[in-house]
Write a protein that holds these residues in place. Structure first.
Motif, PDB file in Angstrom:
ATOM      1  N   HIS A   1      -2.213   4.576 -10.318  1.00 27.29           N
ATOM      2  CA  HIS A   1      -1.371   5.201  -9.082  1.00 27.29           C
ATOM      3  C   HIS A   1      -1.593   4.061  -8.134  1.00 27.29           C
ATOM      4  O   HIS A   1      -0.264   4.034  -7.262  1.00 27.29           O
ATOM      5  CB  HIS A   1      -2.149   6.442  -8.681  1.00 27.29           C
ATOM      6  CG  HIS A   1      -1.483   7.231  -7.575  1.00 27.29           C
ATOM      7  ND1 HIS A   1      -1.956   8.181  -6.656  1.00 27.29           N
ATOM      8  CD2 HIS A   1      -0.057   7.094  -7.418  1.00 27.29           C
ATOM      9  CE1 HIS A   1      -1.149   8.559  -5.820  1.00 27.29           C
ATOM     10  NE2 HIS A   1      -0.210   7.983  -5.891  1.00 27.29           N
ATOM     11  N   PHE A   2      -2.572   3.566  -7.741  1.00 26.09           N
ATOM     12  CA  PHE A   2      -2.314   2.410  -6.737  1.00 26.09           C
ATOM     13  C   PHE A   2      -1.428   1.303  -7.182  1.00 26.09           C
ATOM     14  O   PHE A   2      -0.627   0.701  -6.176  1.00 26.09           O
ATOM     15  CB  PHE A   2      -3.744   1.791  -6.380  1.00 26.09           C
ATOM     16  CG  PHE A   2      -4.081   0.822  -5.470  1.00 26.09           C
ATOM     17  CD1 PHE A   2      -4.236   1.191  -4.265  1.00 26.09           C
ATOM     18  CD2 PHE A   2      -3.640  -0.482  -5.850  1.00 26.09           C
ATOM     19  CE1 PHE A   2      -4.004   0.143  -3.206  1.00 26.09           C
ATOM     20  CE2 PHE A   2      -3.737  -1.400  -4.771  1.00 26.09           C
ATOM     21  CZ  PHE A   2      -4.094  -1.214  -3.323  1.00 26.09           C
TER      22      PHE A   2
ATOM     23  N   PHE B   1      -4.575   5.183   0.021  1.00 28.99           N
ATOM     24  CA  PHE B   1      -5.487   6.095  -0.926  1.00 28.99           C
ATOM     25  C   PHE B   1      -4.597   6.498  -2.186  1.00 28.99           C
ATOM     26  O   PHE B   1      -3.521   6.908  -2.072  1.00 28.99           O
ATOM     27  CB  PHE B   1      -6.080   7.438   0.021  1.00 28.99           C
ATOM     28  CG  PHE B   1      -7.011   6.992   0.875  1.00 28.99           C
ATOM     29  CD1 PHE B   1      -8.451   6.510   0.431  1.00 28.99           C
ATOM     30  CD2 PHE B   1      -6.521   6.807   2.275  1.00 28.99           C
ATOM     31  CE1 PHE B   1      -9.258   6.353   1.410  1.00 28.99           C
ATOM     32  CE2 PHE B   1      -7.669   6.398   3.212  1.00 28.99           C
ATOM     33  CZ  PHE B   1      -8.861   6.198   2.736  1.00 28.99           C
ATOM     34  N   ALA B   2      -5.289   6.292  -3.399  1.00 28.86           N
ATOM     35  CA  ALA B   2      -4.516   6.649  -4.579  1.00 28.86           C
ATOM     36  C   ALA B   2      -5.483   7.435  -5.480  1.00 28.86           C
ATOM     37  O   ALA B   2      -6.664   7.593  -5.263  1.00 28.86           O
ATOM     38  CB  ALA B   2      -3.934   5.538  -5.270  1.00 28.86           C
ATOM     39  N   ALA B   3      -5.070   8.144  -6.428  1.00 28.75           N
ATOM     40  CA  ALA B   3      -5.751   9.050  -7.439  1.00 28.75           C
ATOM     41  C   ALA B   3      -6.696   7.936  -8.185  1.00 28.75           C
ATOM     42  O   ALA B   3      -7.726   8.391  -8.566  1.00 28.75           O
ATOM     43  CB  ALA B   3      -4.884   9.946  -8.158  1.00 28.75           C
ATOM     44  N   ASP B   4      -6.117   6.832  -8.708  1.00 25.97           N
ATOM     45  CA  ASP B   4      -6.849   5.725  -9.573  1.00 25.97           C
ATOM     46  C   ASP B   4      -6.044   4.558  -9.431  1.00 25.97           C
ATOM     47  O   ASP B   4      -5.161   4.236  -8.716  1.00 25.97           O
ATOM     48  CB  ASP B   4      -6.711   6.538 -10.875  1.00 25.97           C
ATOM     49  CG  ASP B   4      -5.179   7.051 -11.314  1.00 25.97           C
ATOM     50  OD1 ASP B   4      -4.403   6.317 -11.095  1.00 25.97           O
ATOM     51  OD2 ASP B   4      -5.245   7.830 -12.368  1.00 25.97           O
ATOM     52  N   MET B   5      -6.509   3.643 -10.357  1.00 24.52           N
ATOM     53  CA  MET B   5      -6.094   2.138 -10.367  1.00 24.52           C
ATOM     54  C   MET B   5      -4.565   2.341 -10.577  1.00 24.52           C
ATOM     55  O   MET B   5      -3.609   1.503  -9.971  1.00 24.52           O
ATOM     56  CB  MET B   5      -6.702   1.355 -11.195  1.00 24.52           C
ATOM     57  CG  MET B   5      -8.117   0.909 -10.699  1.00 24.52           C
ATOM     58  SD  MET B   5      -7.923   0.103  -9.050  1.00 24.52           S
ATOM     59  CE  MET B   5      -7.303  -1.479  -9.622  1.00 24.52           C
TER      60      MET B   5
ATOM     61  N   PRO C   1       3.166   8.855   0.822  1.00 27.90           N
ATOM     62  CA  PRO C   1       2.099   9.734   1.451  1.00 27.90           C
ATOM     63  C   PRO C   1       0.831   9.308   1.222  1.00 27.90           C
ATOM     64  O   PRO C   1      -0.157   9.266   1.701  1.00 27.90           O
ATOM     65  CB  PRO C   1       2.387  11.131   0.578  1.00 27.90           C
ATOM     66  CG  PRO C   1       2.929  10.754  -0.509  1.00 27.90           C
ATOM     67  CD  PRO C   1       4.233   9.707  -0.125  1.00 27.90           C
ATOM     68  N   GLU C   2       0.733   8.157   0.402  1.00 28.44           N
ATOM     69  CA  GLU C   2      -0.470   7.396   0.032  1.00 28.44           C
ATOM     70  C   GLU C   2      -0.905   6.536   1.054  1.00 28.44           C
ATOM     71  O   GLU C   2      -1.995   5.913   1.083  1.00 28.44           O
ATOM     72  CB  GLU C   2      -0.283   6.623  -1.175  1.00 28.44           C
ATOM     73  CG  GLU C   2      -0.036   7.335  -2.495  1.00 28.44           C
ATOM     74  CD  GLU C   2       1.293   7.715  -2.746  1.00 28.44           C
ATOM     75  OE1 GLU C   2       1.667   8.148  -3.936  1.00 28.44           O
ATOM     76  OE2 GLU C   2       2.209   7.534  -2.044  1.00 28.44           O
ATOM     77  N   ILE C   3      -0.101   6.173   2.047  1.00 28.24           N
ATOM     78  CA  ILE C   3      -0.430   5.321   3.097  1.00 28.24           C
ATOM     79  C   ILE C   3      -1.007   6.159   4.299  1.00 28.24           C
ATOM     80  O   ILE C   3      -0.382   6.822   4.741  1.00 28.24           O
ATOM     81  CB  ILE C   3       0.713   4.338   3.638  1.00 28.24           C
ATOM     82  CG1 ILE C   3       1.480   3.564   2.409  1.00 28.24           C
ATOM     83  CG2 ILE C   3       0.634   3.751   4.775  1.00 28.24           C
ATOM     84  CD1 ILE C   3       2.965   2.886   2.891  1.00 28.24           C
ATOM     85  N   ALA C   4      -2.230   5.737   4.497  1.00 21.22           N
ATOM     86  CA  ALA C   4      -3.141   6.435   5.687  1.00 21.22           C
ATOM     87  C   ALA C   4      -2.866   5.690   6.666  1.00 21.22           C
ATOM     88  O   ALA C   4      -2.932   6.534   7.822  1.00 21.22           O
ATOM     89  CB  ALA C   4      -4.470   6.560   5.127  1.00 21.22           C
TER      90      ALA C   4
END
Length: 150
Positions: free
Chosen positions: A114-115, A108-112, A89-92
């Motif tokens: 998470h990325f 897009f991620a919540a923070d580093m 779901p993080e892939i836009a």
């Protein structure tokens, strides 16, 4: 292919899909019913595929953005890449590209952390040979309109 009037209508809707037919008509020089007929025709033909809302990712808690180049093992098809990536779901967005990389994805991620976790999972996919990533510091320009630039 869209004619110039249809293209102007599409651009107006891409800027604001909630814009009224009367407002669009005023912008392009048509009556509201004429705009509605054209929009209906554009939807029926598949030129307009739907209407949506744009949300600032940070409003959803996605504070970190990056792009990842994916270098695939030989003989990896675009369909295999899509199938491997669509569950994140993080892939836009994800696209096959020219050049050395086989694909580029926007994350897009919540923070580093998470990325980094998402990147590690993508790198672990069976079709991935290696990845190369860059983080976005400041988005400078984002255009959401459809169609060719004016």
């Amino acid at each position: 292919m869209l004619n110039e009037l249809d293209e102007r209508i599409v651009h107006a809707l891409a800027e604001d899909a909630r814009r009224s037919f009367a407002d669009i008509g005023q912008l392009v020089g048509l009556s509201a019913p004429a705009v509605k007929r054209r929009v209906d025709r554009l939807r029926a033909s598949g030129a307009i595929t739907g209407f949506t809302v744009r949300v600032d990712p940070s409003a959803l808690g996605w504070q970190t953005e990056g792009f990842v180049e994916i270098y695939c093992r030989s003989q990896t098809s675009p369909d295999a890449i899509r199938a491997g990536l669509e569950r994140y779901p993080e892939i836009a967005s994800a696209s096959t590209v020219t050049g050395e990389a086989d694909a580029v994805v926007q994350i897009f991620a919540a923070d580093m952390r998470h990325f980094e976790q998402v990147l590690e999972k993508i790198a672990g996919e069976s079709f991935v040979e290696r990845t190369k990533s860059v983080l976005v510091l400041s988005p400078l320009l984002r255009r959401y309109s459809s169609g060719a630039p004016r």
